[in-house]
Design a protein around this motif. Structure first.
Motif, PDB file in Angstrom:
ATOM      1  N   THR A   1      -3.669   2.922  -4.204  1.00 27.01           N
ATOM      2  CA  THR A   1      -4.519   3.343  -3.082  1.00 27.01           C
ATOM      3  C   THR A   1      -4.387   4.834  -2.806  1.00 27.01           C
ATOM      4  OG1 THR A   1      -2.750   2.813  -1.553  1.00 27.01           O
ATOM      5  CG2 THR A   1      -4.396   1.100  -1.932  1.00 27.01           C
ATOM      6  N   GLN A   2      -3.704   5.551  -3.677  1.00 24.99           N
ATOM      7  CA  GLN A   2      -3.479   6.965  -3.392  1.00 24.99           C
ATOM      8  C   GLN A   2      -4.407   7.888  -4.191  1.00 24.99           C
ATOM      9  OE1 GLN A   2      -0.547   4.958  -4.228  1.00 24.99           O
ATOM     10  NE2 GLN A   2      -0.480   4.518  -2.037  1.00 24.99           N
TER      11      GLN A   2
ATOM     12  N   ARG B   1      -1.605  -3.138   0.719  1.00 25.42           N
ATOM     13  CA  ARG B   1      -0.679  -2.070   1.082  1.00 25.42           C
ATOM     14  C   ARG B   1      -0.636  -1.062  -0.049  1.00 25.42           C
ATOM     15  NH1 ARG B   1       3.556  -2.115   4.623  1.00 25.42           N
ATOM     16  NH2 ARG B   1       4.918  -1.298   2.979  1.00 25.42           N
ATOM     17  N   GLY B   2      -0.009   0.060   0.226  1.00 29.51           N
ATOM     18  CA  GLY B   2      -0.062   1.164  -0.722  1.00 29.51           C
ATOM     19  C   GLY B   2       0.878   1.079  -1.894  1.00 29.51           C
TER      20      GLY B   2
ATOM     21  N   TYR C   1     -10.041   1.993  -1.636  1.00 22.36           N
ATOM     22  CA  TYR C   1      -9.185   2.795  -0.752  1.00 22.36           C
ATOM     23  C   TYR C   1      -8.659   4.042  -1.485  1.00 22.36           C
ATOM     24  CZ  TYR C   1      -8.902  -1.680   1.762  1.00 22.36           C
ATOM     25  OH  TYR C   1      -9.191  -2.851   2.415  1.00 22.36           O
ATOM     26  N   GLY C   2      -8.556   5.101  -0.758  1.00 23.87           N
ATOM     27  CA  GLY C   2      -7.939   6.306  -1.319  1.00 23.87           C
ATOM     28  C   GLY C   2      -8.885   7.202  -2.066  1.00 23.87           C
TER      29      GLY C   2
END
Lengths: 144, 730
Positions: free
Chosen positions: B105-106, B259-260, B345-346
């Motif tokens: 997710t980064q 979650r990440g 995400y991200g």
């Protein structure tokens, strides 16, 4: 809206204190004296050798617009708060913070920011910090 | 822009009754798991004929050689089918895999699913790279890949519930198959709360996928701000057609709350360091560079027009005075701004723009208020410019219906442009099209063609077979000169061209024709390097580019990554680096990302080595299926040079100069037809010299076959591959 106001006349960048603001913040937020966890930081000033200056969130709210999970919201007082339960640790808020005050800390899932708790205000020996009010800006996200 | 971007026609009113009509055909429990170092080490296999659900191990050899994503897809497809398999045989396999880096997710662009199947259009493997949440949610439920084989007897859905640990196959008789409806209803049916909708993703196609060969898949995600299911497409090659042939109405994945750190990476700090650096680059420079956050890829429309690269009227011309009507500033205003439009995400590049509040003008959804996902550049190039339709509302209309009907916008654009040119030249007429006036710019005729395709009726039924089959049909019926049809029918291997003019860039002619799956620009986009910046002037330099870039870009598909954050944002000092076209700092990021997640330490050269195994495997796979030799890498002449007098004359100065300076012939006094013939001989010969240079650089024979020694060098000298290449002199 509430935010943490820094009086740069009074703060001398840690030259005559023990960086009590950072310690108080990391202890309050994460119960640790490791100032890497602090939301308020004394950071090197570009081009000024050895000089440090306070860096802390001004609650501008730009991160709220960026957050993909709506983990970031401004509360009634205007303070941007993070909901750890829905944060996916993407750190877009960190990259998009205009003042570089949203931090990613190694070992922490969620990013760290100032929540205007006032712990640093009480800790500062020089009285350089206070919780202040400023007008609420127009919301960045609105039905349009 | 819509007054209220959450306002749209809703379809969930009867969702409960629709769900109640489902009959459970099979229910199999599984133990949900999270990946370790990016891998779950298992695949979910579903056979719809026998209604069996099984788990298969992902072996170390698979990870070492095929990495994941497209690599896993090709490997599983090879096992699943025979050289004689047809796309609609039950053993054809649809494989979806996100790759080891997928779902982080980064790092921007890390939510891609890679889909592989035997294509109805090309009869060879097709691979498609698509956003949306399905791949990552499936991975965080416990599977590195999903295989769908067999055929159901009636319309079914497959539900993977990673929260409950159960796979279900259910009938789904009442839900419409059109994706904007299906995705919304199935999301509502399988999310337990409003907050749970973000954990649900749907894969679906649509009614045109049922009645054509060019169907696409839509992968959904739930947009929290809009409160809408959004769609991204695995567009190319007819995968949606295969899905509907298997009688799958939808694949549903309900994953855990994300979650990440769910990939359980080896070193999270290495990932976050490069990810936050890239977020900041995008924050600082996107407004000066590509405007991806405001306009998505639609920012390219006027740029391509300015460089004479925007396909107009079936790739005859590269620009048009009306391009301004569909230019980026139009979309800047139509797209709802200020929403984090990432398809996972991200992704701070956030190019998944949405045009809210479109009121549908035609067809079964006439009058509905919908959010249109896009248009992206390719859709604008194909459905608008290439067909001469420079009206934004009509572009939204065709974009919307292609998506919801489950049709690839690129393919639809190129094949409609072909039909319109046939109409212009009298190869088609109103009688032959069953009344459709397929003139340039006729948006209503274009839409009626699309609706016919969806209904499986009339000329739309023929159009939905694609350009390759239309050429055959027209020839059989004695419509038009077969050579002209061949020259202007923009397909190779059975796949329609994507939306760039390669006519004046030799390297890009190779970039399209020397591809594994067919002429899609995701392997190599070399036009600026070649034609504008003149960085690769020699055959050897072009061949090097046609070695490096297809391999480099293949790596995105092995890992579940998007190409765009590689070079649609650049570091401030990129132009000062030794190889700006490679964006060296971002290549470094990818090495950090891979090493940080998988714990397998890599350097930049390893990216090429990893891809080269899979790329050559795919080439051999094509040969195995009968379409991987030099003969099959031949482009239509329209993509190489001017076919018609009008085309020659539109760029006469360029062509005359080339004749004088490069060919060594004085054009003065020659007729246009003579000059076309001379240019053609020169350019076709030049293309063949390029092919020689590229095959040499790739280590292939002059017939385009990877020899046994190459397979050995790459560690893919499996007996069945060796047997294939030996039969073809490799």
């Amino acid at each position: 809206m509430k935010y943490l106001q820094v009086d740069f006349e009074k703060c001398d960048g840690g030259r005559h204190c023990n960086r009590e603001c950072e310690v108080a913040c990391s202890k309050t937020l994460y119960k640790t004296g490791d100032v890497a966890y602090s939301a308020i930081r004394l950071l090197p000033v570009k081009g000024q050798d050895g000089a440090l200056a306070i860096n802390v969130c001004n609650q501008c709210g730009e991160c709220v617009e960026v957050c993909p999970t709506e983990a970031l919201r401004q509360n009634k007082l205007g303070v941007v708060l993070l909901d750890k339960k829905v944060c996916v640790a993407c750190y877009m808020c960190v990259g998009f913070c205009p003042t570089l005050s949203f931090r990613q800390v190694t070992g922490l899932h969620e990013p760290v920011k100032c929540i205007v708790c006032g712990a640093c205000v009480k800790a500062c020996p020089r009285g350089a910090l206070q919780v202040a009010e400023k007008p609420q800006p127009e919301p960045l996200i609105a039905a349009r | 822009m819509a007054e209220d971007y959450t306002k749209r026609t809703e379809y969930t009113g009867e969702a409960a009754q629709m769900k109640a009509a489902h009959v459970l055909l099979r229910e199999v429990p599984f133990t949900p798991s999270l990946p370790e170092l990016g891998y779950n080490n298992r695949t979910l296999h579903i056979d719809l004929t026998t209604l069996t659900v099984t788990e298969k191990p992902v072996t170390q050899q698979m990870k070492d050689i095929f990495i994941g994503g497209r690599g896993f897809g090709l490997w599983y497809l090879w096992q699943a089918i025979k050289p004689t398999t047809k796309w609609n045989d039950p053993e054809n396999d649809i494989i979806i895999s996100p790759g080891p880096l997928g779902g982080n997710t980064q790092y921007p662009g890390s939510g891609k699913s890679l889909v592989v199947t035997l294509s109805p259009q090309t009869s060879i493997p097709i691979d498609s790279n698509v956003g949306g949440y399905f791949g990552p949610l499936m991975k965080f439920s416990g599977f590195d890949a999903l295989e769908i084989q067999g055929k159901a007897e009636q319309d079914v859905i497959v539900v993977i519930d990673g929260q409950k640990g159960v796979v279900r196959i259910e009938t789904a008789p009442l839900e419409p198959s059109d994706s904007h409806v299906a995705a919304e209803i199935f999301t509502a049916e399988y999310a337990e709360t409003e907050a749970d909708r973000r954990n649900v993703s749907i894969v679906s196609a649509g009614r045109a996928a049922e009645n054509s060969l060019i169907g696409c898949l839509n992968f959904s995600w739930y947009d929290l701000r809009r409160k809408a299911t959004r769609l991204k497409q695995a567009g190319r090659g007819g995968i949606g057609t295969v899905l509907r042939d298997k009688k799958v109405k939808a694949l549903v994945c309900r994953g855990p709350q994300v979650r990440g750190d769910m990939n359980h990476p080896a070193d999270m700090a290495r990932i976050t360091k490069v990810a936050t650096k890239l977020h900041k680059e995008i924050h600082d420079f996107d407004d000066q560079q590509c405007h991806m956050r405001r306009q998505g890829t639609a920012h390219l429309v006027e740029i391509m027009d300015a460089y004479d690269l925007l396909p107009v009227h079936n790739f005859q011309y590269g620009n048009h005075p009306d391009t301004k009507k569909i230019a980026s500033w139009i979309w800047d205003a139509r797209f709802t701004q200020g929403i984090p439009d990432g398809c996972w995400y991200g992704c701070s590049m956030a190019c998944s723009k949405g045009a809210d509040g479109h009121i549908v003008k035609t067809g079964p959804y006439k009058g509905h208020v919908v959010t249109v996902d896009g248009p992206e550049y390719e859709t604008a190039g194909g459905c608008a410019a290439n067909c001469g339709i420079f009206e934004p509302d009509w572009l939204l209309e065709s974009n919307f219906y292609c998506d919801t009907y489950g049709i690839c916008t690129i393919t639809f654009g190129t094949l409609t442009a072909f039909i319109m040119e046939c109409y212009q030249r009298g190869i088609l007429n109103k009688e032959r099209t069953g009344g459709l006036e397929m003139t340039w710019g006729n948006a209503e005729a274009q839409m009626e063609l699309l609706h016919q395709m969806a209904r499986g009726e009339g000329f739309g039924k023929i159009a939905g077979l694609g350009v390759l089959r239309m050429k055959r049909i027209f020839t059989e019926r004695g419509w038009g000169d077969p050579q002209l049809l061949q020259d202007i029918g923009m397909e190779i291997k059975g796949l329609e061209y994507s939306q760039y003019m390669s006519k004046e860039s030799l390297a890009q002619q190779g970039g399209y024709a020397l591809t594994n799956k067919g002429p899609q620009h995701d392997e190599a986009w070399l036009i600026f390097m070649d034609m504008v910046n003149k960085q690769i002037p020699t055959f050897e330099a072009k061949a090097e580019a046609l070695y490096y870039f297809p391999l480099f870009r293949t790596w995105f598909g092995l890992n579940g990554l998007c190409k765009l954050p590689w070079n649609d944002i650049e570091p401030e000092d990129n132009a000062q680096t030794s190889e700006p076209a490679k964006v060296p700092d971002h290549v470094y990021n990818y090495c950090e990302l891979f090493s940080g997640i998988t714990g397998r330490e890599i350097q930049k050269q390893d990216i090429i080595t990893m891809s080269e195994k899979v790329y050559n495997f795919q080439r051999v796979f094509n040969i195995r299926m009968g379409k991987g030799l030099r003969l099959h890498d031949t482009p239509p002449y329209r993509s190489v040079g001017p076919v018609t007098r009008e085309e020659y004359e539109s760029r006469a100065e360029r062509y005359d100069t080339q004749m004088r300076e490069e060919i060594g012939v004085n054009p003065d006094g020659l007729s246009v037809d003579e000059k076309i013939a001379i240019t053609r001989r020169y350019r076709e010969d030049r293309y063949q010299k390029l092919v020689d240079a590229v095959y040499t650089r790739r280590g292939w024979t002059t017939d385009g076959v990877p020899p046994v020694s190459k397979l050995q060098e790459l560690g893919i000298d499996f007996p069945e591959l060796v047997e294939v290449v030996k039969q073809h002199g490799g």
